[in-house]
Design a protein around this motif. Sequence first.
Motif, mmCIF file in Angstrom:
data_model
loop_
_atom_site.group_PDB
_atom_site.id
_atom_site.type_symbol
_atom_site.label_atom_id
_atom_site.label_comp_id
_atom_site.label_asym_id
_atom_site.label_seq_id
_atom_site.Cartn_x
_atom_site.Cartn_y
_atom_site.Cartn_z
ATOM 1 N N ALA A 90 45.441 -10.278 88.707
ATOM 2 C CA ALA A 90 46.500 -10.722 87.798
ATOM 3 C C ALA A 90 46.955 -12.086 88.283
ATOM 4 N N GLU A 139 55.777 -16.456 85.998
ATOM 5 C CA GLU A 139 55.488 -15.845 84.703
ATOM 6 C C GLU A 139 54.040 -15.366 84.669
ATOM 7 N N VAL A 140 53.848 -14.095 84.341
ATOM 8 C CA VAL A 140 52.493 -13.546 84.247
ATOM 9 C C VAL A 140 51.748 -14.218 83.100
ATOM 10 N N VAL A 141 50.510 -14.594 83.365
ATOM 11 C CA VAL A 141 49.659 -15.227 82.345
ATOM 12 C C VAL A 141 48.608 -14.202 81.925
ATOM 13 N N PRO A 142 48.614 -13.802 80.647
ATOM 14 C CA PRO A 142 47.601 -12.852 80.175
ATOM 15 C C PRO A 142 46.185 -13.403 80.369
ATOM 16 N N ARG A 143 45.279 -12.530 80.720
ATOM 17 C CA ARG A 143 43.892 -12.927 80.991
ATOM 18 C C ARG A 143 43.288 -13.757 79.858
ATOM 19 N N ALA A 144 43.570 -13.406 78.621
ATOM 20 C CA ALA A 144 43.011 -14.137 77.481
ATOM 21 C C ALA A 144 43.465 -15.602 77.447
ATOM 22 N N GLU A 145 44.561 -15.920 78.137
ATOM 23 C CA GLU A 145 45.093 -17.287 78.133
ATOM 24 C C GLU A 145 44.662 -18.118 79.340
ATOM 25 N N TRP A 146 43.956 -17.520 80.294
ATOM 26 C CA TRP A 146 43.547 -18.261 81.489
ATOM 27 C C TRP A 146 42.770 -19.536 81.176
#
Length: 66
Positions: free
Chosen positions: A33, A39-46
């Motif tokens: 993760a 702020e957590v960055v969703p995998r799809a937005e990496w």
Amino acid sequence: MQVWINGEQRELADGARVRDALAVLGAPENGVAVAVDGEVVPRAEWPTVALADGARVEVLTAVQGG
């Protein structure tokens, strides 16, 4: 530009993305993760989330256990 990855200062190219930070660590894209400046960055937005100079990136690895 300079960013902090897991508490260590690293040099990344201007315009670097979250995925580039993972590559610097040699981290896998599965089982981790990522948070940028808390702020957590969703995998799809990496691939699309750009890092700013001085950003703080935390890469957390999932651990299995009981």
